[in-house]
Design an enzyme around this catalytic site. Sequence first.
Site, short mmCIF file in Angstrom:
data_model
loop_
_atom_site.label_atom_id
_atom_site.label_comp_id
_atom_site.label_asym_id
_atom_site.label_seq_id
_atom_site.Cartn_x
_atom_site.Cartn_y
_atom_site.Cartn_z
N LYS A 1 -10.09 7.45 -9.19
CA LYS A 1 -9.53 6.07 -9.22
C LYS A 1 -10.06 5.27 -10.18
O LYS A 1 -11.08 4.88 -10.30
CB LYS A 1 -9.76 5.30 -7.91
CG LYS A 1 -8.48 4.46 -7.10
CD LYS A 1 -8.60 4.10 -5.76
CE LYS A 1 -7.47 3.34 -5.26
NZ LYS A 1 -7.62 2.76 -4.06
O1 G3P Z 1 -7.12 0.49 -1.60
C1 G3P Z 1 -6.19 -0.24 -2.51
C2 G3P Z 1 -5.51 -1.24 -1.87
O2 G3P Z 1 -4.47 -0.51 -0.80
C3 G3P Z 1 -6.10 -2.38 -1.18
O3 G3P Z 1 -5.24 -3.20 -0.38
O4 G3P Z 1 -5.33 -4.64 1.30
O5 G3P Z 1 -7.36 -4.64 -0.35
O6 G3P Z 1 -4.77 -5.64 -0.87
P1 G3P Z 1 -5.70 -4.42 -0.13
#
Ligand code: G3P
Length: 216
Positions: free
Chosen positions: A87
Amino acid sequence: MKFFVDTANLSQIIEAKELGILDGATTNPSLMAKEGVKGKNNIFKHYAAICDIVQNDVSAEVISTDFEGMIKEAEELVSISEHIVVKIPMIKDGIKAIRHLSDRGIKTNCTLVFSTGQAILAAKAGATYLSPFIGRINDITWDGIELIKEIAEVYSIQLYDTEILAASIRSPRQIVECAKYGADVVTSPLKSILGLLNHPLTDIGLEKFLDDHRNM
Ligand code: G3P
């Protein structure tokens, strides 16, 4: 649409796997920190444990923000398991790193994407996956699904191979909308995936069936 679970929690990943709908997993430094995993060796063991459960693509994020550092980390990460997808954040050195890694057959997931312009760059660099964060866009009152729609339209017109991996999911409804508007993958907390199960008429109908059976 493929279902990835967005967590580093092994119990939740096992639960998602046992449901029979799991196609992969995504992590990020915040999700790893949430599990209290400390030290490089323990972090790598944790990634290995996730890969053993998932037996498919698992995104592990680099910490470096310079090209050389990202490449060094990527080479270490992919040595953990064949399932590791590296990533990489949507920054200039990240695009360079994605190009470099893609040319060497290493899978990448371009993350922290918030615009179609960024999505075009990631596809041009050869990213395997693209992670638009729709929940965080909604958090500032913009429309994350509109971004999915536009990226899907551009990717379709330009015949880009990069898979749209809708991320930052906040609800089951967002999963439905990602499927409706062309995301290739959704990565979601287990809670929102399980939320797809719920409908009051299902509960009422099942209760009625069981009641009628009991009264036979
Ligand atoms: O892991 C990447 C993304 O899904 C993170 O989401 O909930 O931290 O905005 P969030």
